[in-house]
Scaffold this active site. Structure first.
Site: not given
Ligand SMILES: *Cc1c(COP(=O)(O)O)cnc(C)c1O
Length: 808
Positions: A357, A545-546, A551
């Site tokens: 990942h 996102k986190r 990011k």
């Molecule tokens: C989809 C999702 C993520 C992943 O988001 P990314 O933008 O791909 O990092 C993280 N947290 C939650 C709650 C999500 O639904």
């Protein structure tokens, strides 16, 4: 399954309320209604669950087991209703009973048993497996505390424990009949049997009960119900003798408590690794219970000799976290089933497949060998033997790689390297987007790729369109159905038929109307939650996102500060109003990430209350980002921020959810953004910034100088000086670490380098937004191409290239 009408469902809920709570339905609380509704759903699916299991058995089906330390499933009520075909009926029944359906559904606590993308992927995969009628199940841990609940207090993140099991969880079933024992520590005794073979026995081990709780995973209108089995750790009950010895009694309580800690909480680090012993215990707890359970089912249901195991069982390991399952299966095959090494290894390496990942070095798991040796002595012995044989193989059969042995060995510099273990013990290694898999093959895992080219393959991630389109965006779903029928529900690639309408003004106006309505819903929600009024005509620009440096939420904030500075210079600037929306949790120990949250909130508190900019900018940080919050934000988004430093985001799945709901991507050529770009073309998204090969070149050869940009770009200089001087802080030390990281650590994620192209991409996006027709056209084209990102497609690829299983 017999479909209930709204009347029948209302009657069943009423009866349940009357008999279980002893009240009239009008007097029931939302909570009582929720549990009654869940009980009706559970009654409906019980026979299907039982039948599914029996069908797999009678067909002697090959089954896939998805092992993951995380399953970020969120709420299940709506997707269970949708998949059983009862969602509309339930909405109607609840309305007839005088209840607000959304309020009833909101009673369910999110199951936040994951950090972010990796855990959410696991949840989407289970939904797709069941919906494709495939025999596939999940194994995970039933953490008593999920990912922390985030509060924002004075702009800072504060973490509260997420005790999601406070109220009974409506969807789980405790399975006493499947309990097993997991052993830690102790000694390994070796002696020779009469036939000369070696026998291994363990003594003085610490024994823990693994108690499974099963959650049904319901396929979409297909009568398939698979299982997510989550393990809970419990002490082996032995009543302490408290009448004679108080100390002994308390020691016993401590002991029980320490065992329960095994499934006590989820580690809150995303894309980073913590070398804590409890985490290693959790991993082995998951792995040992699951592999024992898989073997038990194989022996009970198949009556085949063990050499046929790979014909009936395939195990996908989600990142390296469950990779101890490889030596665990070896242990069982040798120590319990009495196979020799070669036969056991032959079986094992045909059973496991590994998904990588990330290439972030800080996320690569390694465990100190002493820790592993004392906690898992027999497992460590097996890993040593795996390593020994592997290194010998290179030495004698791959002389060209002899000098690479230190980089390939499973045990090196007193550490066990989990990714190496996973690759050596698996028949398949996959990345999660094309660009990511290519980087694995060409750089990160180059030597392994030259050893085992046939093992490497790509499986671009996906999302379940049932939850992330049909469930979260009923208005868009209805409109799509009106335009192209509902074939796409089973075949999401048929969304492509929407392209027929790309020049139809009336249709585009209908799509625009849906987006406006969704934006009003979100604006109202934000008003209710935060007391902030946002302009529903403004551009909703979203980054959810986190929080992580790679990011680059920081790049987003810098752009916001830049716009604010421009407006302060020229309050009459002709600018389309923008609302910037953030949702992000930071790992509790991640200092710079927490500083960034503070910065976003501080900037928000200045901008949102500055009357001189006439409401042209608003910044909203929504607290406690989780699946349920994502479901509210995504349908209302205009711009999807996917702005990672190129090469760092393995795939991303947020990008897919937003695209499917008509948001336009503002993004770097990273992860699955590249594949979005390949589908819709550069003219239908906003691509900017360094490419992955440029970033990798800088990392390898240097040549980037952040200070030069600071010195030469007044806009950049102004922003950084504002941080340094404390213009956004209550104290002038507030954001200095961010400042220092950029200027003194040479901006490791190239925020300054990509700043100018980012500003330009945003200027271009604004100009397009002014042309509503063009914007809507681009949005429709994105929705039309988003079918590729259904996790049904991903799962079909896993099935045909890796798992070789069949729908039953
Ligand atoms: C989809 C999702 C993520 C992943 O988001 P990314 O933008 O791909 O990092 C993280 N947290 C939650 C709650 C999500 O639904």
């Amino acid at each position: 399954m017999k479909r209930l009408t709204a009347k029948e469902l209302a009657a069943q809920i009423t009866q349940f309320i009357n008999t279980s709570y002893n009240v009239e339905v009008q007097e029931a609380t939302n909570e009582e209604i929720f549990y009654s509704l869940a009980a009706v759903v559970n009654e409906q699916i019980k026979p299907l669950w039982f039948d599914t299991k029996n069908r797999y058995k009678s067909e002697q089906a090959k089954q896939v087991y998805y092992l993951s330390m995380e399953f970020l499933i969120g709420r299940l009520i709506k997707s269970n209703l949708l998949n059983t075909g009862m969602l509309d009926v339930a909405n109607q029944a609840l309305a007839e009973l005088g209840f607000d359906a959304e309020e009833v559904y909101a009673v369910e606590h999110d199951a936040g048993l994951g950090n972010g993308g990796l855990g959410r992927l696991a949840a989407c995969f289970l939904d797709s497996l069941a919906s494709l009628g495939l025999p596939g199940h999940g194994y995970g841990i039933r953490y008593r505390y999920g990912l922390f609940e985030q509060r924002i207090i004075h702009g800072n993140q504060v973490e509260l424990p997420d005790y999601w099991l406070k109220k009974p969880y409506a969807w789980e079933v405790r399975r006493e009949d499947e309990i097993c024992v997991v052993q830690f520590q102790g000694n390994v005794l070796m002696h020779q049997r009469n036939d000369g073979s070696l026998e291994f026995k363990y003594e003085h081990t610490d024994k823990v009960l693994a108690v499974p709780y099963d959650i049904p995973i319901i396929g979409y209108e297909n009568e398939t119900v698979n299982t997510l089995r989550l393990w809970s750790a419990e002490p082996i009950t032995e009543e302490p003798n408290h009448s004679t010895d108080q100390d002994e009694f308390y020691r016993h309580l401590d002991f029980e408590h320490s065992i329960e800690q095994l499934s006590g909480f989820l580690y809150p680090d995303d894309s980073s690794y913590e070398g804590k012993e409890l985490r290693l215990k959790q991993q082995y707890f998951l792995v040992s219970a699951s592999i024992q359970n898989i073997m038990k089912q194989f022996k009970k249901n198949y009556r085949l000799s063990l050499k046929h195991l790979p014909e009936k069982v395939v195990i996908q390991i989600n990142d390296t976290h469950p990779s101890l399952s490889i030596p665990e299966l070896m242990r069982i095959l040798m120590d319990e089933e009495r196979l020799g090494w070669d036969e056991a290894w032959d079986i094992t390496t045909k059973v496991f497949a590994y998904t990588n990942h990330t290439t972030l070095s800080e996320a690569l798991e390694t465990w100190p060998k002493q820790m592993m040796q004392s906690l898992l002595p027999r497992i460590y012995m097996i890993i040593e033997e795996i390593n020994e044989r592997f290194c010998q193989g290179i030495w004698f059969e791959h002389k060209e790689l002899r000098d690479k042995i230190p980089e390939l060995a499973v045990i090196a510099d007193d550490q066990v390297h989990m990714a190496r273990l996973a690759i050596v013990g698996s028949f398949s290694v996959n990345g999660v987007a094309n660009i990511h898999t290519e980087i694995l093959k060409k750089k990160e895992m180059k030597n392994f790729y030259s050893l085992y080219p046939e093992r490497f393959n790509n499986k671009t991630n996906g999302i379940t369109h049932r939850r992330w389109l049909m469930q979260v965006n009923p208005k868009l779903t209805t409109l799509i159905n009106e335009m192209i029928g509902d074939q796409w529900v089973k075949r999401p690639k048929q969304l492509i038929n929407l392209l027929r309408f790309q020049n139809d003004r009336n249709v585009l106006e209908e799509f625009a109307k849906v987006k406006r309505e969704n934006k009003i819903l979100l604006a109202n929600f934000i008003h209710d939650q935060m007391g902030i009024t946002i302009d529903d005509q403004s551009i909703f620009d979203v980054q959810i996102k986190r929080l992580h440096e790679y990011k680059r939420q920081l790049l987003n904030v810098f752009h916001i500060i830049y716009l604010y500075n421009e407006l302060k210079e020229n309050p009459n600037l002709d600018m389309t109003p923008r609302t910037f929306i953030f949702g992000a949790k930071a790992a509790p120990s991640y200092h710079l990430a927490k500083e960034t949250i503070k910065l976003i909130n501080t900037v928000a508190s200045i901008i949102n209350y500055d009357k001189s900019i006439h409401g042209k900018l608003k910044v909203i940080f929504m607290e406690n980002y989780n699946v349920s919050l994502a479901e509210k934000i995504i349908p209302a988004t205009d711009i999807s921020e996917q702005i990672s430093t190129a090469s760092k985001e393995a795939s991303g799945t947020g990008n897919m959810k937003l695209m499917m709901n008509g948001a336009l991507t503002m993004g770097t050529m990273d992860g699955a953004n590249v594949e979005i770009h390949d589908l819709v073309g550069p003219q239908n998204m906003f691509i900017f910034g360094l490419r992955a090969d440029e970033v990798l070149h800088y990392y390898q050869h240097g040549g980037y100088n952040a200070r030069e940009i600071y010195n030469n770009d007044d806009r950049v200089k102004r922003i950084l000086d504002q941080l340094q001087k404390g213009e956004f802080g209550t104290q002038d030390i507030e954001f200095k670490d961010i400042y220092y990281n950029i200027l003194y650590h040479n901006d490791p994620y190239f925020v300054l380098k990509d700043f100018e192209p980012y500003i330009e991409a945003h200027e271009y996006a604004e100009s397009v937004y002014r042309d509503e027709y063009k914007w809507q056209q681009m949005s429709l084209i994105n929705i039309a191409h988003s079918g590729k990102f259904s996790s049904d497609r991903t799962i079909r690829e896993y099935v045909s290239d890796i798992w070789q299983i069949k729908p039953i």
